[in-house]
Design a protein around this motif. Sequence first.
Motif, PDB file in Angstrom:
ATOM      1  N   ARG A   9      20.440  31.001  89.661  1.00  0.00           N
ATOM      2  CA  ARG A   9      19.506  31.458  88.625  1.00  0.00           C
ATOM      3  C   ARG A   9      18.325  30.501  88.505  1.00  0.00           C
ATOM      4  O   ARG A   9      17.186  30.937  88.373  1.00  0.00           O
ATOM      5  CB  ARG A   9      20.230  31.598  87.283  1.00  0.00           C
ATOM      6  N   ALA A  10      18.605  29.192  88.549  1.00  0.00           N
ATOM      7  CA  ALA A  10      17.533  28.186  88.464  1.00  0.00           C
ATOM      8  C   ALA A  10      16.590  28.299  89.659  1.00  0.00           C
ATOM      9  O   ALA A  10      15.375  28.160  89.519  1.00  0.00           O
ATOM     10  CB  ALA A  10      18.123  26.787  88.373  1.00  0.00           C
ATOM     11  N   GLN A  11      17.163  28.575  90.831  1.00  0.00           N
ATOM     12  CA  GLN A  11      16.331  28.744  92.029  1.00  0.00           C
ATOM     13  C   GLN A  11      15.399  29.945  91.904  1.00  0.00           C
ATOM     14  O   GLN A  11      14.329  29.968  92.495  1.00  0.00           O
ATOM     15  CB  GLN A  11      17.212  28.891  93.284  1.00  0.00           C
ATOM     16  N   ARG A  12      15.830  30.934  91.131  1.00  0.00           N
ATOM     17  CA  ARG A  12      14.992  32.131  90.922  1.00  0.00           C
ATOM     18  C   ARG A  12      13.997  31.931  89.766  1.00  0.00           C
ATOM     19  O   ARG A  12      13.291  32.858  89.403  1.00  0.00           O
ATOM     20  CB  ARG A  12      15.867  33.347  90.644  1.00  0.00           C
ATOM     21  N   GLY A  13      13.994  30.717  89.181  1.00  0.00           N
ATOM     22  CA  GLY A  13      13.013  30.414  88.138  1.00  0.00           C
ATOM     23  C   GLY A  13      13.534  30.504  86.713  1.00  0.00           C
ATOM     24  O   GLY A  13      12.747  30.407  85.769  1.00  0.00           O
ATOM     25  N   ASP A  14      14.834  30.673  86.527  1.00  0.00           N
ATOM     26  CA  ASP A  14      15.417  30.755  85.187  1.00  0.00           C
ATOM     27  C   ASP A  14      15.450  29.353  84.565  1.00  0.00           C
ATOM     28  O   ASP A  14      16.243  28.507  84.953  1.00  0.00           O
ATOM     29  CB  ASP A  14      16.832  31.336  85.292  1.00  0.00           C
ATOM     30  N   LYS A  15      14.556  29.115  83.601  1.00  0.00           N
ATOM     31  CA  LYS A  15      14.430  27.790  82.967  1.00  0.00           C
ATOM     32  C   LYS A  15      15.700  27.412  82.200  1.00  0.00           C
ATOM     33  O   LYS A  15      16.095  26.248  82.192  1.00  0.00           O
ATOM     34  CB  LYS A  15      13.234  27.759  82.015  1.00  0.00           C
ATOM     35  N   ASP A  16      16.336  28.386  81.555  1.00  0.00           N
ATOM     36  CA  ASP A  16      17.557  28.090  80.799  1.00  0.00           C
ATOM     37  C   ASP A  16      18.667  27.602  81.729  1.00  0.00           C
ATOM     38  O   ASP A  16      19.419  26.688  81.378  1.00  0.00           O
ATOM     39  CB  ASP A  16      18.028  29.321  80.020  1.00  0.00           C
ATOM     40  N   ALA A  17      18.772  28.185  82.903  1.00  0.00           N
ATOM     41  CA  ALA A  17      19.777  27.755  83.873  1.00  0.00           C
ATOM     42  C   ALA A  17      19.473  26.330  84.343  1.00  0.00           C
ATOM     43  O   ALA A  17      20.382  25.504  84.483  1.00  0.00           O
ATOM     44  CB  ALA A  17      19.822  28.706  85.064  1.00  0.00           C
ATOM     45  N   TYR A  18      18.197  26.029  84.566  1.00  0.00           N
ATOM     46  CA  TYR A  18      17.793  24.685  84.983  1.00  0.00           C
ATOM     47  C   TYR A  18      18.130  23.671  83.891  1.00  0.00           C
ATOM     48  O   TYR A  18      18.678  22.606  84.162  1.00  0.00           O
ATOM     49  CB  TYR A  18      16.292  24.660  85.312  1.00  0.00           C
ATOM     50  N   ILE A  19      17.828  24.021  82.642  1.00  0.00           N
ATOM     51  CA  ILE A  19      18.128  23.127  81.512  1.00  0.00           C
ATOM     52  C   ILE A  19      19.631  22.892  81.400  1.00  0.00           C
ATOM     53  O   ILE A  19      20.082  21.782  81.129  1.00  0.00           O
ATOM     54  CB  ILE A  19      17.535  23.691  80.196  1.00  0.00           C
ATOM     55  N   GLU A  20      20.418  23.911  81.655  1.00  0.00           N
ATOM     56  CA  GLU A  20      21.876  23.766  81.622  1.00  0.00           C
ATOM     57  C   GLU A  20      22.348  22.837  82.740  1.00  0.00           C
ATOM     58  O   GLU A  20      23.248  22.013  82.538  1.00  0.00           O
ATOM     59  CB  GLU A  20      22.553  25.136  81.731  1.00  0.00           C
ATOM     60  N   LEU A  21      21.754  22.925  83.925  1.00  0.00           N
ATOM     61  CA  LEU A  21      22.083  22.004  85.021  1.00  0.00           C
ATOM     62  C   LEU A  21      21.790  20.559  84.609  1.00  0.00           C
ATOM     63  O   LEU A  21      22.580  19.645  84.895  1.00  0.00           O
ATOM     64  CB  LEU A  21      21.302  22.345  86.299  1.00  0.00           C
ATOM     65  N   ILE A  22      20.664  20.347  83.952  1.00  0.00           N
ATOM     66  CA  ILE A  22      20.325  19.003  83.471  1.00  0.00           C
ATOM     67  C   ILE A  22      21.381  18.535  82.479  1.00  0.00           C
ATOM     68  O   ILE A  22      21.876  17.412  82.564  1.00  0.00           O
ATOM     69  CB  ILE A  22      18.927  18.985  82.806  1.00  0.00           C
ATOM     70  N   ARG A  23      21.719  19.407  81.528  1.00  0.00           N
ATOM     71  CA  ARG A  23      22.708  19.040  80.508  1.00  0.00           C
ATOM     72  C   ARG A  23      24.034  18.641  81.150  1.00  0.00           C
ATOM     73  O   ARG A  23      24.647  17.639  80.778  1.00  0.00           O
ATOM     74  CB  ARG A  23      22.918  20.197  79.528  1.00  0.00           C
ATOM     75  N   ILE A  24      24.460  19.391  82.133  1.00  0.00           N
ATOM     76  CA  ILE A  24      25.739  19.131  82.800  1.00  0.00           C
ATOM     77  C   ILE A  24      25.712  17.803  83.565  1.00  0.00           C
ATOM     78  O   ILE A  24      26.687  17.055  83.558  1.00  0.00           O
ATOM     79  CB  ILE A  24      26.087  20.290  83.768  1.00  0.00           C
ATOM     80  N   HIS A  25      24.586  17.499  84.210  1.00  0.00           N
ATOM     81  CA  HIS A  25      24.557  16.361  85.142  1.00  0.00           C
ATOM     82  C   HIS A  25      23.813  15.125  84.642  1.00  0.00           C
ATOM     83  O   HIS A  25      23.805  14.106  85.332  1.00  0.00           O
ATOM     84  CB  HIS A  25      23.947  16.816  86.473  1.00  0.00           C
ATOM     85  N   GLN A  26      23.238  15.173  83.466  1.00  0.00           N
ATOM     86  CA  GLN A  26      22.436  14.039  82.990  1.00  0.00           C
ATOM     87  C   GLN A  26      23.239  12.747  82.895  1.00  0.00           C
ATOM     88  O   GLN A  26      22.788  11.705  83.344  1.00  0.00           O
ATOM     89  CB  GLN A  26      21.807  14.352  81.635  1.00  0.00           C
TER      90      GLN A  26
END
Length: 183
Positions: A9-26
């Motif tokens: 989803r993040a690769q397709r431009g979904d900002k919420d998915a990208y933010i969730e990836l950050i939250r998981i891996h920060q």
Amino acid sequence: MTETELIERAQRGDKDAYIELIRIHQRTVEKFAFQCGVHSNDLADVSQEVFVKLYRFLHQFKQDRFTTWLYKITLNATRDYYRKEQREQAKEERLSAQQQMPSSSAEKHVLNFEEDRLLHNAIQALDEKYRYPLILFYFHELKYEEIAEVLNISLSAVKVRILRAKEKLKAELMQEGSVKNGR
């Protein structure tokens, strides 16, 4: 939602998915950067750089294991910081020898990642070719094969470096112990 779905989803431009990836891996990114030598008061900057690079290059991700790729990005950002830090440190030392210590409250927060300040200092004293494999193996629980991939070295080099790192760490900790005990 699985991590794979989030990545897609993040690769397709979904900002919420990208933010969730950050939250998981920060926390993992900050922990690894700290263990690699980034001062606690600079962790936010290094982490931000990691996640900016992640955003810029996420479309290129095609590996099986996302965290291995993230460790590579973090290691590169940490090395870039470290080179910059060495230049900055030389300037600082000319101005004031005492300004290198991070603030104690920030340091205490980050040291929650480590069980022992002495151990952290001994690990930091290791040459990076020994420090990084040791940190990835013991603190991030990567397999030798994953470490080889992150560091771009052979499997046998990983094994040798971890063995030597443990020997050097043991010697350093024993020396510190005898110095503390007045021997």
